[in-house]
Design an enzyme around this catalytic site. Structure first.
Site, PDB file in Angstrom:
ATOM      1  N   HIS A   1      14.434 -46.819  12.715  1.00 25.61           N
ATOM      2  CA  HIS A   1      13.701 -45.739  12.456  1.00 25.61           C
ATOM      3  C   HIS A   1      13.988 -44.764  13.634  1.00 25.61           C
ATOM      4  O   HIS A   1      14.406 -43.612  13.282  1.00 25.61           O
ATOM      5  CB  HIS A   1      12.123 -46.061  12.386  1.00 25.61           C
ATOM      6  CG  HIS A   1      11.053 -45.125  12.376  1.00 25.61           C
ATOM      7  ND1 HIS A   1      10.768 -44.802  11.185  1.00 25.61           N
ATOM      8  CD2 HIS A   1      10.656 -43.952  13.139  1.00 25.61           C
ATOM      9  CE1 HIS A   1       9.880 -43.464  11.290  1.00 25.61           C
ATOM     10  NE2 HIS A   1       9.748 -43.342  12.391  1.00 25.61           N
ATOM     11  N   GLU A   2      13.719 -45.296  14.815  1.00 28.91           N
ATOM     12  CA  GLU A   2      13.789 -44.157  16.055  1.00 28.91           C
ATOM     13  C   GLU A   2      15.252 -43.901  16.000  1.00 28.91           C
ATOM     14  O   GLU A   2      15.607 -42.753  16.477  1.00 28.91           O
ATOM     15  CB  GLU A   2      13.614 -44.924  17.359  1.00 28.91           C
ATOM     16  CG  GLU A   2      12.044 -45.356  17.442  1.00 28.91           C
ATOM     17  CD  GLU A   2      10.994 -44.362  17.066  1.00 28.91           C
ATOM     18  OE1 GLU A   2      11.406 -42.988  17.317  1.00 28.91           O
ATOM     19  OE2 GLU A   2       9.914 -44.269  16.569  1.00 28.91           O
TER      20      GLU A   2
ATOM     21  N   GLU B   1      10.895 -36.886   9.940  1.00 27.74           N
ATOM     22  CA  GLU B   1      10.458 -38.193   9.562  1.00 27.74           C
ATOM     23  C   GLU B   1      11.310 -38.699   8.239  1.00 27.74           C
ATOM     24  O   GLU B   1      11.679 -39.847   7.963  1.00 27.74           O
ATOM     25  CB  GLU B   1       9.037 -38.229   8.917  1.00 27.74           C
ATOM     26  CG  GLU B   1       8.409 -39.538   8.984  1.00 27.74           C
ATOM     27  CD  GLU B   1       8.133 -40.422  10.339  1.00 27.74           C
ATOM     28  OE1 GLU B   1       8.430 -39.862  11.498  1.00 27.74           O
ATOM     29  OE2 GLU B   1       7.533 -41.577  10.094  1.00 27.74           O
TER      30      GLU B   1
ATOM     31  N   HIS C   1      16.064 -40.874  13.780  1.00 26.20           N
ATOM     32  CA  HIS C   1      15.271 -39.759  14.502  1.00 26.20           C
ATOM     33  C   HIS C   1      16.513 -39.325  15.344  1.00 26.20           C
ATOM     34  O   HIS C   1      16.774 -37.925  15.598  1.00 26.20           O
ATOM     35  CB  HIS C   1      14.290 -39.930  15.236  1.00 26.20           C
ATOM     36  CG  HIS C   1      12.823 -39.946  14.606  1.00 26.20           C
ATOM     37  ND1 HIS C   1      12.366 -38.885  13.841  1.00 26.20           N
ATOM     38  CD2 HIS C   1      11.921 -40.968  14.408  1.00 26.20           C
ATOM     39  CE1 HIS C   1      10.888 -39.197  13.127  1.00 26.20           C
ATOM     40  NE2 HIS C   1      10.730 -40.314  13.494  1.00 26.20           N
TER      41      HIS C   1
HETATM   42 ZN    ZN Z   1       8.907 -41.489  13.103  1.00 22.85          ZN
END
Ligand code: ZN
Length: 501
Positions: A265-266, A295, A269
């Site tokens: 997830h990170e 997101e 980003h």
């Molecule tokens: Zn996030």
């Protein structure tokens, strides 16, 4: 580029330097700083932040902006120069519309509220947090008035995080999504539960988990010469320009999927930030755009890519080599079902991808009602519990597991939650386009190949930096408005197969 714009950019560059210097200190505070350094560190951060704020909101900036505006007048909306001025103007207006007195009052109220919230959550006493929340809501209402809005006061607050979106649009999208999601959740809940005890109750060496997450980051295309991973209790990504984008993850002895998906997830980003063009560095166009778009990138990698079967066709044998005893006798299919287990739960941050958005609806609806005054702060716990019962079929046994669980309101942050769901919606839309346009996309995952996806995302999303709002980018790149259907179709197809619905 004209001389006036050049001067404005140099000036904004200095503001950016101060902001990134403060960001390095925040990163250190979250990751390495010894406990006792809190006092001086807060002072250092406050000094740098207020210097950046003063420099940015100064008359000098106002004059430079006006001069640059005259210079770029008539230029194409999409051009770098017109966009530099437009985006800088938007941020400048936002920051200068709110009187300093209110900013200071908010900052003081927030520090006190945060301490009160932590205590209230620990002791499960909503009543002690309530007066703080009341004050913060009042401040947000006042702020909405200064920021200005046409239809709904919540528009003004939402716009701080998701420029270009209105409350009514979000309501319509969430209605569509809810209509499709609630029956799906019920159908899944009627199936026998998935056995994930080998993850939940297993013991997984943390160093090996760590090594596995580094491998994933590397394969995704994360550039370790421009970033690093560290540990943090609440994982986040932070950037100091596109050449230094850092991620964090957290490790538990059990639940290795927590570290895996948090890293991916990170990482999503971070790839967005790393993909921001060099020519935008130290300007208002640098880095990712709205929170929703950000997101969309993290969720796309986390859910559409890393929770897919093709992905684990490649990685499951590798993971099993890291943990031979823990995963002995577990098949790829069993593992894939376990990491996609759907279960209505009380805590948003632990929710699966099917029920996650239901948690967001609750917060969005309560926030709107708080801002209009339709909901009294004293009635938040009851309203919260009633909505959890309605959407998820469960009632929190206490407020710590209910309305006190998130940090956001203690920071006075209202208008932020919807961006999580908007990101989920866009992730599905963007991923559909990627699948259509990249031949053999998912076949590549079975060989650990993600470069085609990354370069496609670079071209269509990352390379724009923060030039466009989410609705603008979706329109220009994909000819689409934000919609709920692609996410619903993706979830319906995936979970029909997984749960044999
Ligand atoms: Zn996030």
């Amino acid at each position: 580029m004209g001389e006036k714009l050049e001067r404005l950019k140099e000036h904004i560059g200095k503001v950016t330097d101060l902001q990134f210097a403060a960001a390095v200190l925040s990163w250190d505070q979250e990751v390495y700083m010894p406990e006792n350094a809190v006092g001086p560190r807060s002072a250092q951060l406050a000094t740098l932040s207020s210097m950046a704020h003063e420099l940015f909101t100064s008359d000098t900036t106002a004059a430079m902006l006006e001069a640059a505006e005259a210079e770029v007048a008539g230029m194409d909306y999409d051009s770098d120069d017109a966009s530099q001025v437009r985006v800088t103007r938007r941020i400048f207006d936002e920051r200068t519309k709110i009187p300093t007195e209110l900013v200071e009052r908010e900052s003081k109220a927030t520090s006190e509220a945060f301490v009160a919230w932590r205590k209230a959550r620990e002791a499960d006493t909503y009543a002690t947090f309530q007066p703080h929340l009341s004050e913060l809501v009042d401040i947000q209402v006042e702020k909405a008035g200064y920021l200005g809005y046409e239809d709904h006061p919540y528009d003004a607050l939402l716009n701080q995080f998701e420029t270009g979106m209105k409350t009514a649009q979000v309501e319509a999208l969430f209605n569509d999504l809810r209509t499709g999601l609630v029956p799906l959740v019920h159908e899944i809940a009627a199936q026998p539960p998935v056995d994930d005890s080998f993850l939940e109750e297993g013991k997984y060496d943390q160093q090996r988990q760590w090594d596995f997450t580094l491998l994933l980051l590397h394969d995704m295309g994360y550039d370790f010469t421009r970033g690093r991973q560290d540990k943090a209790p609440h994982p986040f990504t932070i950037e100091f320009g596109n050449s230094d984008v850092r991620v964090t993850t957290r490790l538990f002895d059990n639940r290795p999927q927590s570290a895996i998906f948090s890293t991916v997830h990170e990482g999503g980003h971070a790839l967005y930030e790393m993909g921001s063009p060099d020519r935008f560095e130290r300007t208002a166009l640098a880095g990712g755009s709205t929170l929703g778009l950000h997101e969309s990138q993290s969720r796309l990698w986390e859910n559409q890519v890393a929770r897919s079967l093709p992905f684990w066709r490649y990685y499951f044998p590798i993971l099993r080599a890291f943990f031979p005893a823990q995963l002995q006798g577990i098949s790829l299919e069993q593992f894939h079902r376990a990491i996609n287990k759907v279960e209505p739960s009380l805590i948003r941050v632990e929710a699966d991808e099917v029920t996650y958005n239901l948690h967001i609806f609750v917060r969005f609806e309560l926030e709107k009602d708080l801002i209009t005054g339709a909901l009294k702060v004293a009635d938040v716990p009851d309203a919260w519990n009633a909505k959890y019962e309605e959407y998820l079929g469960i009632t929190p046994p206490n407020n710590a597991l209910g309305c006190l669980q998130d940090i956001h309101w203690s920071h006075g942050t209202i208008g932020y939650f919807p961006t999580y769901s908007l990101g989920n919606l866009m992730s599905a839309q963007i991923y559909d386009m990627a699948r259509e346009q990249i031949p053999g996309l998912e076949k590549g995952y079975t060989r650990g190949e993600f470069a085609p996806l990354l370069s496609w995302l670079r071209e269509h999303v990352h390379s724009h930096g923060s030039k466009f709002t989410a609705p603008e980018l979706m329109q220009r790149e994909f000819g689409q408005t934000i919609s709920a259907q692609p996410l619903l179709t993706y979830l319906r197809e995936k979970y029909t197969t997984l749960y044999g619905l």
